[in-house]
Every structure is written in C-alpha cells, then in structure tokens.
Design a protein around this motif. Structure first.
Motif, PDB file in Angstrom:
ATOM      1  N   GLU A  32       0.359  -1.159   0.084  1.00 35.97           N
ATOM      2  CA  GLU A  32      -0.255  -0.146  -0.134  1.00 35.97           C
ATOM      3  C   GLU A  32       1.137   1.309  -0.244  1.00 35.97           C
ATOM      4  OE1 GLU A  32      -3.534   0.239  -0.131  1.00 35.97           O
ATOM      5  OE2 GLU A  32      -3.043  -1.889  -0.815  1.00 35.97           O
ATOM      6  N   PRO A  33       0.465   2.186  -1.095  1.00 39.40           N
ATOM      7  CA  PRO A  33       1.657   3.256  -0.986  1.00 39.40           C
ATOM      8  C   PRO A  33       1.161   4.207  -0.034  1.00 39.40           C
ATOM      9  CG  PRO A  33      -0.874   4.456  -2.149  1.00 39.40           C
ATOM     10  CD  PRO A  33      -0.991   2.822  -1.616  1.00 39.40           C
ATOM     11  N   VAL A  34       1.624   3.858   1.500  1.00 41.84           N
ATOM     12  CA  VAL A  34       1.540   5.261   2.551  1.00 41.84           C
ATOM     13  C   VAL A  34       2.429   4.794   3.504  1.00 41.84           C
ATOM     14  CG1 VAL A  34      -1.264   5.027   2.874  1.00 41.84           C
ATOM     15  CG2 VAL A  34       0.207   2.434   4.242  1.00 41.84           C
ATOM     16  N   GLU A  35       2.160   5.338   4.288  1.00 42.85           N
ATOM     17  CA  GLU A  35       3.575   5.565   5.709  1.00 42.85           C
ATOM     18  C   GLU A  35       3.665   4.071   6.461  1.00 42.85           C
ATOM     19  OE1 GLU A  35       4.278   8.778   8.040  1.00 42.85           O
ATOM     20  OE2 GLU A  35       4.861  10.197   6.328  1.00 42.85           O
ATOM     21  N   PRO A  36       4.801   3.645   7.167  1.00 42.22           N
ATOM     22  CA  PRO A  36       6.395   3.985   6.472  1.00 42.22           C
ATOM     23  C   PRO A  36       6.647   3.472   6.057  1.00 42.22           C
ATOM     24  CG  PRO A  36       5.957   1.217   8.055  1.00 42.22           C
ATOM     25  CD  PRO A  36       4.977   2.018   7.446  1.00 42.22           C
ATOM     26  N   ASN A  37       6.250   3.267   5.080  1.00 38.96           N
ATOM     27  CA  ASN A  37       7.241   2.804   3.456  1.00 38.96           C
ATOM     28  C   ASN A  37       7.081   3.550   2.068  1.00 38.96           C
ATOM     29  OD1 ASN A  37       8.380   0.086   4.359  1.00 38.96           O
ATOM     30  ND2 ASN A  37       6.370  -0.671   3.308  1.00 38.96           N
TER      31      ASN A  37
END
Length: 229
Positions: A32-37
């Motif tokens: 998923e394009p979300v923090e922490p990555n």
C-alpha cells in the motif's frame, strides 16, 4: 597482458532476468502506498506520485523508488498495446532520441513470460548534463487479470559504452488492470528506480522523479489522440 573476453548473456539468462524483475515489481506494487514504506510527493493531472522511504531503501544518493498511479478511460488492453508498441514511445517521452531492439526473443520464451526483448535506449538531457543511455531487457506477462511489464538493465556486446553515461534501470514496470466495475476503463500503476550514474546533482534527480506522473499523464493524452484518429 590479459585479454578480456566478453560472454554475452544467453536468451535463457535474459528470460530469467525478466522473471526476477517481475517478482521485484509485483512485490513493490503489492505494498500500500502509505507510510512507513511510502510517502506522498505530488499529483499531476490526477496522476498521484509516491516515493519509497522504507528503511531498507538506499536513498542517501537522492535516488528513490517512485510510484505513480492513475485511472484511465481506456481498456487495459488498449493501454498495454499502446505502451508496448515502441513506435509510440516518442509520443509521450520527449527526451528519448534512440530506441533499438537488439534481441527479439521468440523461441526460448518460458511461461509466464509472454514476450521479452533486449533494448538500447539513449536519452538527451538538458544542458549541461551529458546524455544517458541504457541496455535493458523488457518483458510482459499476464497478472491479476491485467498486464505486468518489467525492465531491468543488462549488457550486450553490440552496445558497448558510448560518449553517453550508461545508466542503470534497477526497477521498472507497469501494472495495468481493468476496472472491475467497468472493463472499458483501467487503473495504471507505474514503478521505477533508475540510477542515471555519473555526476548529476541530487536536486536534478529529484526534479526528474517529480516528472514521472507527468509521463503517465502524457501517456493518457497520447492514447486519447491515437484513439481519436
């Protein structure tokens, strides 16, 4: 004196490289394009862009894995066919000046790889930056009801180093999937990590990264113009 003997990768090795590139792209796109990555960077014409900031990423050089995504009012097949056709590349990439097929692999194709070739691509750069070129495989396979492409740097004796700086494609791929509610439309994800090598200020690399969503928007525009003819 020692002489250097260049051993060209076999077609099977090119295919194996394509398979590993598929795995790399699909794993990253499954996140998923979300923090922490991941962190949100910008949006251009409804094409959102993110960059990967996971701890294992080596971002000290200013080079990031970037990801952009958008909805298209065209079928997944239409989008894929347009992108895969090399004759269309200059319609959405203003910097490319040479794009040649070095090897077109046909007989050694191995599932799930549907097509694989080796390309030479050269790009002009804004003054005073030296042009970049790449030797890379590209391939595609069916994935999650759509199309997954991959590209990754390789070598070939017919394209030794030139006056350009030889860059490296570490990650590159499109995932084009039909809209489950309307198959005449599709979602497009694009992911890339490209190291231009040589001497380029980190701010210039970041600026180039920010143009990635513009590329997706340019593809959408080019398909619209193509379909209107």
């Amino acid at each position: 004196f020692f002489s250097f003997v260049y051993i060209m990768p076999s077609n099977k090795e090119y295919i194996d490289l394509a398979k590993s590139a598929f795995d790399q792209v699909s794993v990253l796109l499954a996140e998923e394009p979300v923090e922490p990555n991941w962190e949100y960077v910008t949006e251009v014409e409804a094409c959102a862009m993110y960059r990967r900031i996971a701890p294992e990423e080596n971002n000290a050089s200013g080079i990031y894995t970037v990801r952009t995504m958008a909805n298209f009012d065209f079928s997944a097949e239409t989008i894929f066919n347009f992108i895969w056709n090399l004759d269309n590349r200059k319609k959405f990439d203003a910097y490319i000046n040479t794009l040649d097929v070095i090897v077109d692999i046909k007989d050694e194709l191995d599932e799930p790889v549907k097509a694989c070739d080796v390309l030479y691509a050269a790009f002009s750069m804004p003054f005073p930056i030296t042009g970049r070129d790449f030797v890379h495989i590209r391939a595609w396979k069916e994935h999650e009801g759509g199309y997954l492409t991959s590209a990754k740097s390789t070598t070939h004796p017919d394209r030794p180093d030139t006056s350009n700086v030889r860059g490296s494609i570490d990650v590159d791929g499109f995932l084009i999937k039909p809209n489950p509610k309307d198959p005449s439309k599709a979602t497009v994800n694009y992911i890339a990590r490209v190291d231009p090598k040589g001497s380029i200020p980190s701010f210039a690399v970041n600026l180039a990264n920010r143009k990635v969503p513009q590329t997706l928007a340019s593809i959408r525009k080019a398909i619209k113009e193509s379909e209107a003819k």
